[in-house]
Design an enzyme around this catalytic site. Structure first.
Site, PDB file in Angstrom:
ATOM      1  N   HIS A  16      -7.037  -6.657  -0.418  1.00 17.51           N
ATOM      2  CA  HIS A  16      -5.987  -5.641  -0.388  1.00 17.51           C
ATOM      3  C   HIS A  16      -4.793  -6.022   0.485  1.00 17.51           C
ATOM      4  O   HIS A  16      -3.759  -5.376   0.433  1.00 17.51           O
ATOM      5  CB  HIS A  16      -6.593  -4.327   0.119  1.00 17.51           C
ATOM      6  CG  HIS A  16      -5.698  -3.140  -0.028  1.00 17.51           C
ATOM      7  ND1 HIS A  16      -5.220  -2.707  -1.241  1.00 17.51           N
ATOM      8  CD2 HIS A  16      -5.161  -2.294   0.913  1.00 17.51           C
ATOM      9  CE1 HIS A  16      -4.459  -1.641  -1.066  1.00 17.51           C
ATOM     10  NE2 HIS A  16      -4.401  -1.367   0.229  1.00 17.51           N
TER      11      HIS A  16
ATOM     12  N   TYR B 184      -0.418  11.601   4.424  1.00 15.97           N
ATOM     13  CA  TYR B 184       0.071  10.876   3.242  1.00 15.97           C
ATOM     14  C   TYR B 184      -0.904  11.096   2.081  1.00 15.97           C
ATOM     15  O   TYR B 184      -0.505  11.427   0.954  1.00 15.97           O
ATOM     16  CB  TYR B 184       0.141   9.375   3.522  1.00 15.97           C
ATOM     17  CG  TYR B 184       1.249   8.889   4.409  1.00 15.97           C
ATOM     18  CD1 TYR B 184       2.151   7.939   3.956  1.00 15.97           C
ATOM     19  CD2 TYR B 184       1.389   9.320   5.734  1.00 15.97           C
ATOM     20  CE1 TYR B 184       3.159   7.429   4.773  1.00 15.97           C
ATOM     21  CE2 TYR B 184       2.393   8.828   6.563  1.00 15.97           C
ATOM     22  CZ  TYR B 184       3.269   7.882   6.065  1.00 15.97           C
ATOM     23  OH  TYR B 184       4.266   7.396   6.879  1.00 15.97           O
TER      24      TYR B 184
ATOM     25  N   ASP C  14       0.854  -1.184   0.000  1.00 16.65           N
ATOM     26  CA  ASP C  14       0.000   0.000   0.000  1.00 16.65           C
ATOM     27  C   ASP C  14       0.900   1.247   0.000  1.00 16.65           C
ATOM     28  O   ASP C  14       1.717   1.406  -0.902  1.00 16.65           O
ATOM     29  CB  ASP C  14      -0.944  -0.087   1.210  1.00 16.65           C
ATOM     30  CG  ASP C  14      -1.991   1.008   1.274  1.00 16.65           C
ATOM     31  OD1 ASP C  14      -2.957   0.949   0.494  1.00 16.65           O
ATOM     32  OD2 ASP C  14      -1.828   1.917   2.105  1.00 16.65           O
TER      33      ASP C  14
END
Length: 306
Positions: A281, A216, A109
């Site tokens: 994910h 982020y 990720d």
């Protein structure tokens, strides 16, 4: 009451310590001896996401080090520095602070995005590259525009994170219940278990973590049209020269496999793509045994296939 950083000191067959790099203190967890493998987590997690790999890598003769990224877990949480070039400099500085000149870098990720960035901006530090659920950053930029009913729609929560203050409140209220829902939404049915979800929710409630984690997303979104974002995009056109393994879950609903698969055009070295069936994910946790078999087989291959 919000938890303190002690909640990330999870016990296991590993060692916790603090490492200073570039004026920032990082909490790292280390297991095994041998060639260095640096493990970089994503959102909304912390080093513990690599607990399976810490054990399997150590058992296979590697020195596995999982770090809490800037702003997460037991690492420092400064008010700024959440752009990808700075985060990549954190990680390359960490490799040197660990006494090595280069490492195999495994990123998931956001950890994957900064791993791509490391391989371009400081290529001598990246011996091999493994990216999990993380397209090349230029693929992300392009897909948000070119695939409005696919990747842009799948990224709607990240777009909502651009708002000030409110997302932090939503993520941490009710004992970070939304963090648990994000993990559920992005993974295969049956993962995470209640205790795994609770661990991530507690770590996300450490003061300043929610804000840092959202910074982020905010830098990536807001920099698209700013000079710093354009400079970053230009720099990332340089092909990756490190052998690369890219792993993606076939069921990933937030980073679509079709977004990730085009990343190979940015790699000038041997490249391997692996789509993991039955995983969302978080393939390194959802199907840890399958993931570890693939990872170790690739690491032990002296000539990884193109």
């Amino acid at each position: 009451m919000a938890p303190d950083e002690s909640v990330v000191q999870v016990e296991g067959p590993w060692t916790h310590r603090a490492v200073h790099a570039g004026g920032t203190r990082f909490h790292v967890v280390e297991a095994g001896e041998g060639p260095l493998v640096l493990l970089l987590h994503g959102f909304p997690q912390f080093w513990w996401t690599w607990r399976h790999q810490l054990t399997s890598l150590a058992g296979a003769g590697y020195r596995a080090v999982a770090a809490d990224l800037r702003g997460y877990g037991g690492s420092d949480k400064p008010p700024r520095g959440y752009d990808l070039p700075t985060l990549a400099a954190d990680a390359t500085g960490l490799i040197r602070a660990l006494g090595e000149t280069c490492a195999t870098v495994v990123g998931h990720d956001w950890g994957g995005l900064l791993a791509w960035t490391m391989a371009v901006l400081d290529p001598k530090c990246v011996h091999r590259l493994v990216v999990v659920s993380a397209p090349h950053p230029l693929r992300v930029r392009r897909s948000l525009v070119a695939d409005p009913f696919g990747q842009l729609k799948a990224s709607r929560r990240a777009i909502g994170f651009q708002l000030p203050l409110l997302p932090e409140h939503r993520l941490t209220r009710h004992d970070a219940a939304l963090v648990g829902r994000l993990l559920d939404e992005r993974s295969r049915p049956g993962w995470p278990a209640p205790d795994e979800s609770r661990t991530y929710r507690e770590a996300f409630r450490i003061p300043a973590v929610a804000h840092s984690a959202l910074e982020y997303h905010r830098w990536f979104g807001r920099s698209q049209l700013r000079p710093d974002g354009r400079r970053y995009a230009r720099a990332m056109r340089t092909p990756v020269e490190a052998p690369t393994l890219q792993v993606h879950g076939a069921l990933d609903p937030v980073v679509l496999p079709r977004t990730a698969i085009g990343s190979s055009r940015h790699v000038a070295a041997p490249y391997r793509w692996r789509l993991m069936e039955g995983a969302g994910h978080f393939p390194h946790e959802e199907v840890a045994d399958v993931f570890d078999t693939e990872l170790l087989g690739w690491l032990n291959d002296p000539e990884p296939d193109r």
